[in-house]
Design a protein around this motif. Structure first.
Motif, short mmCIF file in Angstrom:
data_model
loop_
_atom_site.label_atom_id
_atom_site.label_comp_id
_atom_site.label_asym_id
_atom_site.label_seq_id
_atom_site.Cartn_x
_atom_site.Cartn_y
_atom_site.Cartn_z
N HIS A 59 10.18 8.83 10.14
CA HIS A 59 10.58 7.45 9.90
C HIS A 59 11.20 7.37 8.50
O HIS A 59 10.82 8.13 7.60
N PRO A 60 12.17 6.46 8.27
CA PRO A 60 12.80 6.38 6.95
C PRO A 60 11.83 6.11 5.80
O PRO A 60 12.16 6.37 4.63
N CYS A 61 10.62 5.60 6.10
CA CYS A 61 9.67 5.32 5.01
C CYS A 61 9.05 6.58 4.43
O CYS A 61 8.45 6.53 3.35
N VAL A 62 9.17 7.72 5.11
CA VAL A 62 8.54 8.96 4.65
C VAL A 62 9.34 9.56 3.51
O VAL A 62 10.56 9.72 3.60
N PHE A 108 4.56 1.32 14.37
CA PHE A 108 5.80 2.07 14.20
C PHE A 108 5.52 3.55 14.42
O PHE A 108 4.37 4.00 14.38
N LYS A 109 6.60 4.30 14.66
CA LYS A 109 6.51 5.74 14.89
C LYS A 109 6.78 6.46 13.57
O LYS A 109 7.89 6.47 13.07
N PRO A 152 0.82 -1.21 0.00
CA PRO A 152 0.00 0.00 0.00
C PRO A 152 0.85 1.26 0.00
O PRO A 152 1.96 1.27 0.53
N ASP A 153 0.30 2.32 -0.57
CA ASP A 153 0.96 3.63 -0.59
C ASP A 153 0.02 4.61 0.08
O ASP A 153 -1.10 4.85 -0.40
N LEU A 154 0.47 5.20 1.19
CA LEU A 154 -0.40 6.06 2.00
C LEU A 154 0.04 7.51 1.92
O LEU A 154 1.23 7.80 1.79
N THR A 155 -0.93 8.40 2.00
CA THR A 155 -0.66 9.84 2.15
C THR A 155 -1.50 10.36 3.31
O THR A 155 -2.72 10.14 3.35
N LEU A 156 -0.85 11.01 4.23
CA LEU A 156 -1.50 11.56 5.42
C LEU A 156 -1.29 13.06 5.44
O LEU A 156 -0.15 13.54 5.32
N SER A 196 7.39 20.18 0.01
CA SER A 196 6.64 21.04 -0.93
C SER A 196 5.21 21.30 -0.47
O SER A 196 4.71 22.42 -0.58
N ASP A 197 4.52 20.26 0.05
CA ASP A 197 3.09 20.39 0.35
C ASP A 197 2.71 20.00 1.77
O ASP A 197 1.52 19.96 2.10
N GLN A 198 3.68 19.70 2.65
CA GLN A 198 3.41 19.26 4.02
C GLN A 198 2.46 18.05 4.04
O GLN A 198 1.49 18.00 4.80
N ILE A 199 2.76 17.07 3.19
CA ILE A 199 2.01 15.83 3.12
C ILE A 199 2.95 14.67 3.42
O ILE A 199 4.06 14.60 2.88
N LEU A 200 2.53 13.76 4.29
CA LEU A 200 3.31 12.57 4.60
C LEU A 200 2.95 11.47 3.60
O LEU A 200 1.84 10.94 3.61
N SER A 201 3.88 11.15 2.73
CA SER A 201 3.69 10.10 1.73
C SER A 201 4.64 8.96 2.07
O SER A 201 5.85 9.16 2.20
#
Length: 416
Positions: free
Chosen positions: A237-240, A260-261, A219-223, A247-252
């Motif tokens: 986290h390294p996944c971010v 996990f944190k 899965p690919d998430l955006t928060l 650019s847009d203050q979005i966590l992808s």
């Protein structure tokens, strides 16, 4: 490059030593470090995280009575050493179900095995808990019984984790889950300091975005947040993926499996706190009368629970007689007074009062206590941070999404 890690108790005893490179670091560095701690007041939690000794650079982390001490003789990014020690503490807490001196000693084999996998020749290697669980089995009663019966004491798996064959090192390939769900928690700690006259000197929030993911596939998430501009000092986290945030203050991100944190942050210069604590102390003729009031300052809209007030009785107090109109009061052997309030009732404000008898020869109290306040509020993030939405791509079916917030007291101090 870290050369060695020591685990010390809060009394300075070396419990565990792990040499990371061919160059051996002598244990005498621990004696130098403890002498330094004593020269700075004796409280390891107040010591700087990076210290330069005559022979080494030292990185230290104090958590739950354990001092994690890492050494190097070469120039390296200081944050790498500090962050690695944090990862070690987090992984051990996760594996052992807590962190204290007895757990470290009872599971020293697990600790050594984890350190072997987490660092290679002085450089961080594998620090993801879900990958480490595939490599090293967490301790349990069954595994301990088998080790006694069979004589096999190693918990290291004979096969490599599935993530080693994946382009994403923190997640397995072809992940399958009976449950298709993801939970996002905002967990915040409020640090506040009040002066003797009741003025708010400092108030800020340390927060974590915690994710518990049980999603199949890749899965690919955006928060996204409704108000990301209030955030400071973010760590990811390294996944971010950093560019969408920049650019847009979005966590992808593609999440690891399980808990996990995802991110930590600070929100500074807050102007209000949920509760007040008003201490009053008056002393004369060898006695000190104390009165402490607790109440709601700004109603957060949710129940304020687990309220506690603790303070250390001054060394010059010979005896104390304290009572409260709500909750329970206990005076421990080390002269710590603990007042457990729970929830504030609607019909009255909790108060603690009593008399302190000073030692012979003292008429007035010259050292005044600092009151440590604790509380917990479920369902609200006092920083004001709000989650806007969570989008999930590449999911085989629509997953369930859950959100929760929790605020609790961190270093919440009231001076008297």
């Amino acid at each position: 490059m870290l050369q060695c890690i020591f685990f010390l108790s809060d009394s300075g005893e070396v419990m565990l030593e792990k040499q990371m490179t061919g160059h051996r670091v002598d244990r005498s560095i621990c004696a130098w470090f403890w002498d330094y701690v004593l020269s700075q007041g004796g409280d390891p939690s107040k010591i700087l995280p990076v210290i330069a000794s005559p022979t080494h650079y030292l990185f230290q982390l104090f958590r739950d009575g354990i001092i994690f001490l890492a050494c190097t003789q070469v120039e390296m990014p200081p944050l790498m050493g500090i962050e690695f020690l944090r990862r070690v503490a987090d992984v051990l807490t996760d594996y052992l179900g807590g962190l204290n001196e007895d757990l470290i000693k009872d599971n020293f084999i697990i600790v050594y095995e984890l350190l072997d996998e987490m660092m290679d020749n002085g450089f961080p290697l594998t620090t993801e808990p879900n990958i480490l669980r595939e490599m090293i089995t967490p301790p349990n009663i069954v595994s301990k019984m088998l080790s006694v019966v069979t004589g096999k004491i190693s918990n290291v798996s004979t096969r490599l984790p599935d993530a080693t064959a994946s382009c994403i090192p923190w997640r397995k390939t072809n992940m399958k889950h009976a449950s298709n769900e993801v939970y996002v928690n905002l967990v915040e700690e409020m640090d506040a300091v009040f002066s003797r006259d009741g003025a708010l000197v400092k108030c800020e929030i340390y927060g974590e975005v915690q994710v518990d993911s049980h999603l199949p596939g890749l899965p690919d998430l955006t928060l996204s947040f409704a108000n990301p501009s209030i955030l400071n000092d973010m760590r990811f986290h390294p996944c971010v993926r950093f560019r969408p945030w920049e650019s847009d203050q979005i966590l992808s991100f593609v999440p690891p499996d399980g808990e996990f944190k995802l991110m930590t942050y600070r929100v500074k210069k807050l102007k209000s706190t949920p509760i007040y604590v008003k201490p009053q102390l008056t002393s004369d003729t060898g006695n000190c009368h104390i009165n402490v009031l607790v109440g709601i300052r700004n109603d957060p809209g949710k129940t304020i629970d687990s309220i506690t007030v603790q303070f250390q009785l001054p060394f010059c107090v010979a005896s104390a007689n304290l009572t409260s109109n709500h909750g329970t009061v206990n005076i421990l052997a080390d002269k710590t007074c603990s007042w457990s309030i729970g929830q504030i009732p609607k019909d009255k404000s909790p108060s603690l009062s009593g008399n302190l008898v000073l030692e012979t020869g003292l008429d007035r109290l010259h050292v005044f206590p600092v009151f440590q306040v604790g509380f917990k509020i479920m369902g609200v993030a006092l920083s004001g941070l709000q989650i806007h939405k969570l989008d999930i791509k590449n999911a085989p079916s629509q997953p369930y999404k859950g959100f929760r917030a929790l605020t609790q007291a961190g270093e919440y101090e009231v001076r008297s």
